[in-house]
Design a protein around this motif. Structure first.
Motif, PDB file in Angstrom:
ATOM      1  N   LEU A 272       0.840  -1.409   0.105  1.00 17.41           N
ATOM      2  CA  LEU A 272      -0.071   0.000   0.049  1.00 17.41           C
ATOM      3  C   LEU A 272       0.958   1.290  -0.031  1.00 17.41           C
ATOM      4  O   LEU A 272       0.457   2.324  -0.545  1.00 17.41           O
ATOM      5  N   GLY A 273       2.303   0.991   0.522  1.00 16.70           N
ATOM      6  CA  GLY A 273       3.191   2.278   0.420  1.00 16.70           C
ATOM      7  C   GLY A 273       2.911   3.233   1.633  1.00 16.70           C
ATOM      8  O   GLY A 273       3.034   4.213   1.491  1.00 16.70           O
ATOM      9  N   VAL A 274       2.571   2.667   2.918  1.00 15.01           N
ATOM     10  CA  VAL A 274       2.419   3.638   4.025  1.00 15.01           C
ATOM     11  C   VAL A 274       3.263   2.951   5.148  1.00 15.01           C
ATOM     12  O   VAL A 274       3.632   1.710   5.485  1.00 15.01           O
ATOM     13  N   ALA A 300      -0.910   4.396  -1.922  1.00 18.91           N
ATOM     14  CA  ALA A 300      -1.652   5.124  -1.014  1.00 18.91           C
ATOM     15  C   ALA A 300      -1.757   6.500  -1.250  1.00 18.91           C
ATOM     16  O   ALA A 300      -2.587   7.265  -1.352  1.00 18.91           O
ATOM     17  N   ASP A 301      -0.430   7.252  -1.818  1.00 26.41           N
ATOM     18  CA  ASP A 301      -0.643   8.664  -2.369  1.00 26.41           C
ATOM     19  C   ASP A 301      -1.272   8.741  -3.338  1.00 26.41           C
ATOM     20  O   ASP A 301      -2.115   9.998  -3.392  1.00 26.41           O
ATOM     21  N   GLU A 302      -1.478   7.806  -4.383  1.00 26.78           N
ATOM     22  CA  GLU A 302      -2.318   8.035  -5.365  1.00 26.78           C
ATOM     23  C   GLU A 302      -3.703   8.078  -5.255  1.00 26.78           C
ATOM     24  O   GLU A 302      -4.455   8.513  -5.971  1.00 26.78           O
ATOM     25  N   ALA A 303      -3.960   7.217  -4.150  1.00 29.07           N
ATOM     26  CA  ALA A 303      -5.299   7.185  -3.756  1.00 29.07           C
ATOM     27  C   ALA A 303      -5.824   8.290  -2.953  1.00 29.07           C
ATOM     28  O   ALA A 303      -7.170   8.444  -2.650  1.00 29.07           O
ATOM     29  N   ARG A 337      -6.242  -3.760  -8.376  1.00 24.04           N
ATOM     30  CA  ARG A 337      -7.023  -2.743  -8.088  1.00 24.04           C
ATOM     31  C   ARG A 337      -8.042  -3.355  -6.749  1.00 24.04           C
ATOM     32  O   ARG A 337      -8.639  -4.204  -7.177  1.00 24.04           O
ATOM     33  N   THR A 338      -8.234  -2.497  -6.108  1.00 25.25           N
ATOM     34  CA  THR A 338      -9.060  -2.972  -4.796  1.00 25.25           C
ATOM     35  C   THR A 338      -9.335  -1.671  -4.104  1.00 25.25           C
ATOM     36  O   THR A 338      -9.144  -0.231  -4.487  1.00 25.25           O
ATOM     37  N   GLU A 339     -10.429  -1.612  -3.368  1.00 27.57           N
ATOM     38  CA  GLU A 339     -11.121  -0.467  -2.435  1.00 27.57           C
ATOM     39  C   GLU A 339     -10.374  -0.628  -0.926  1.00 27.57           C
ATOM     40  O   GLU A 339     -10.354  -1.502  -0.418  1.00 27.57           O
ATOM     41  N   VAL A 340     -10.033   0.731  -0.802  1.00 27.25           N
ATOM     42  CA  VAL A 340      -9.387   0.881   0.688  1.00 27.25           C
ATOM     43  C   VAL A 340     -10.611   1.939   1.488  1.00 27.25           C
ATOM     44  O   VAL A 340     -11.005   2.860   0.980  1.00 27.25           O
ATOM     45  N   THR A 341     -11.103   1.376   2.569  1.00 29.36           N
ATOM     46  CA  THR A 341     -11.947   2.030   3.306  1.00 29.36           C
ATOM     47  C   THR A 341     -11.179   2.793   4.604  1.00 29.36           C
ATOM     48  O   THR A 341     -10.269   1.953   5.295  1.00 29.36           O
ATOM     49  N   TYR A 342     -11.169   3.993   4.922  1.00 28.05           N
ATOM     50  CA  TYR A 342     -10.651   4.511   5.917  1.00 28.05           C
ATOM     51  C   TYR A 342     -11.439   5.672   6.608  1.00 28.05           C
ATOM     52  O   TYR A 342     -12.482   6.098   6.136  1.00 28.05           O
ATOM     53  N   THR A 343     -11.180   5.943   7.851  1.00 29.63           N
ATOM     54  CA  THR A 343     -11.771   7.141   8.365  1.00 29.63           C
ATOM     55  C   THR A 343     -10.771   8.197   8.519  1.00 29.63           C
ATOM     56  O   THR A 343      -9.644   8.259   8.722  1.00 29.63           O
ATOM     57  N   ARG A 344     -11.468   9.643   8.257  1.00 30.30           N
ATOM     58  CA  ARG A 344     -10.649  10.842   8.396  1.00 30.30           C
ATOM     59  C   ARG A 344     -11.470  11.882   9.279  1.00 30.30           C
ATOM     60  O   ARG A 344     -12.727  12.106   8.819  1.00 30.30           O
ATOM     61  N   ASP A 345     -11.047  12.219  10.374  1.00 34.19           N
ATOM     62  CA  ASP A 345     -11.917  13.337  11.181  1.00 34.19           C
ATOM     63  C   ASP A 345     -13.231  12.810  11.601  1.00 34.19           C
ATOM     64  O   ASP A 345     -14.138  13.665  11.478  1.00 34.19           O
ATOM     65  N   VAL A 353      -7.689   1.980  -5.105  1.00 31.68           N
ATOM     66  CA  VAL A 353      -6.166   1.985  -4.926  1.00 31.68           C
ATOM     67  C   VAL A 353      -5.593   0.960  -5.906  1.00 31.68           C
ATOM     68  O   VAL A 353      -6.385  -0.274  -6.019  1.00 31.68           O
ATOM     69  N   THR A 354      -4.505   1.270  -6.762  1.00 42.63           N
ATOM     70  CA  THR A 354      -3.894   0.275  -7.355  1.00 42.63           C
ATOM     71  C   THR A 354      -2.623  -0.189  -6.668  1.00 42.63           C
ATOM     72  O   THR A 354      -1.739   0.759  -6.389  1.00 42.63           O
ATOM     73  N   LEU A 355      -2.414  -1.231  -6.299  1.00 47.94           N
ATOM     74  CA  LEU A 355      -1.374  -1.669  -5.300  1.00 47.94           C
ATOM     75  C   LEU A 355      -0.034  -1.703  -5.875  1.00 47.94           C
ATOM     76  O   LEU A 355       0.062  -2.217  -6.967  1.00 47.94           O
ATOM     77  N   GLY A 356       0.804  -1.239  -5.117  1.00 43.64           N
ATOM     78  CA  GLY A 356       2.205  -1.363  -5.564  1.00 43.64           C
ATOM     79  C   GLY A 356       3.074  -2.418  -5.283  1.00 43.64           C
ATOM     80  O   GLY A 356       2.261  -3.550  -4.930  1.00 43.64           O
TER      81      GLY A 356
END
Length: 358
Positions: A272-274, A300-303, A337-345, A353-356
């Motif tokens: 994912l690159g994090v 992750a950056d590109e997503a 290619r897949t979907e990443v779910t995350y929380t922000r604030d 996201v296209t995995l590296g």
């Protein structure tokens, strides 16, 4: 070197099962049929020891064929196993066997002579490494690497190595499952690697078996025994009959690159690159993976992910810890290619996201 503890290998199950099934068939013959039934029973009883002898002969043939390809490796104060990979003296083993060492003493099954070897490269992310002997001693030969894609549950396999320093030891079992994703501990010399598509086996794997050979009855290496399961409910004691081997396909992929280029150039491992860490909820339960840093130009950056985001799902996999994220990625490939779910604030978001590559 593994997380396992010493445990006793049992009697060969397949032999016993075969004998019992044949005797059961004989016992089911019609007692009232007279002489024909008695003849059938006698035939079955005679077939059972013949079948057992045939299986025993298969074991002995495979052992005699493969042991010249299995070596014991001394790295500092630790012992492990390895397999001779080619006629140039390259030996494949686990990264956790070589540890931080650069030079090794290697003992072959045939001669018992200790030989010098040096590290070519270690790839802890897949817990594999290649070392090179100063020369190929007489009686030593390269192992035959099988096709792990053809491994099936129920196949008989033999584990060969140096458990507890007992060189040229052999245990037997079956393939219990395939496609397992397993995360090593970091204690006891483990690399902490998350490894996908592992072969699960009932063959006993003890400390010192690491890096050895898991072979089928055709004498082909189908995996490298790497670790045994432990039971946290029993104080992390060994769970008998549950061991794991890195599949031969991955062994060949990594070893070929190290032999050719001196290092792994194409890992085949998705990333994912994090840089991230596990976070907990108000009840101190793992609740996701917080992004600490996002690499420039990474997936992750590109997503659009950024530090402070908390990843809670990747594709269909729920993400609660760093380990669960690593296990989800281990089942994927770079470019997927897949979907990443995350929380922000406090808000939940999704992104494609296209995995590296790791």
């Amino acid at each position: 070197m593994d997380a396992s503890r010493t445990r006793r290998a049992g009697r060969p199950g397949p032999v016993t099962a075969l004998a019992c099934s044949l005797l059961f068939a004989a016992g089911c013959s019609d007692a009232g049929s007279g002489a024909p039934g008695e003849r059938e029973g006698a035939t079955a009883r005679a077939a059972a020891p013949r079948a057992a002898n045939d299986l025993q002969a298969d074991y002995q043939r495979v052992i005699n064929d493969v042991l010249p390809s299995v070596v014991q490796i001394q790295a500092g104060g630790s012992l492990g196993s390895g397999i001779v990979y080619d006629d140039q003296g390259h030996v494949v083993t686990n990264a956790h066997v070589v540890g931080d060492s650069r030079t090794f003493r290697v003992t072959t099954a045939r001669t018992g002579e200790a030989l010098d070897a040096a590290l070519v490269s270690s790839y802890p992310e897949q817990d594999l490494a290649v070392i090179k002997l100063d020369g190929m001693p007489d009686g030593t030969k390269a192992a035959r690497i099988g096709d792990s894609a053809k491994v099936e549950v129920g196949q008989i396999v033999l584990a060969m190595g140096s458990p507890l320093g007992l060189s040229s030891s052999v245990t037997q079992g079956i393939v219990s499952a395939t496609g397992r994703t397993v995360t090593e501990g970091r204690g006891g010399g483990g690399t902490g690697a998350t490894i996908g598509n592992m072969v699960q086996t009932s063959a006993a794997i003890n400390p010192g078996n690491s890096g050895g050979a898991l072979v089928n009855l055709d004498g082909e290496v189908v995996g490298i025994p790497t670790l045994a399961a432990t039971d946290p409910g029993l104080g992390d004691s060994a769970a008998p009959g549950i061991g794991f081997a890195i599949p031969a396909s991955m062994v060949k992929t990594v070893a070929d690159q190290i032999v050719e280029d001196g290092r792994v150039t194409d890992s085949g491992r998705a990333a994912l690159g994090v840089t991230a860490r596990t976070v907990v909820d108000d009840g101190y339960r793992p609740a996701g993976v917080a992004v600490v840093e996002v690499g420039d130009g990474t997936a992750a950056d590109e997503a659009g992910l950024r530090p402070g985001d908390v990843v809670v799902r990747l594709g269909d996999a729920e993400i609660t810890t760093i380990t669960s994220l690593a296990e989800a990625l281990a089942s994927m490939r770079p470019g997927d290619r897949t979907e990443v779910t995350y929380t922000r604030d406090g808000d939940e978001r999704t992104a494609e996201v296209t995995l590296g590559e790791q």
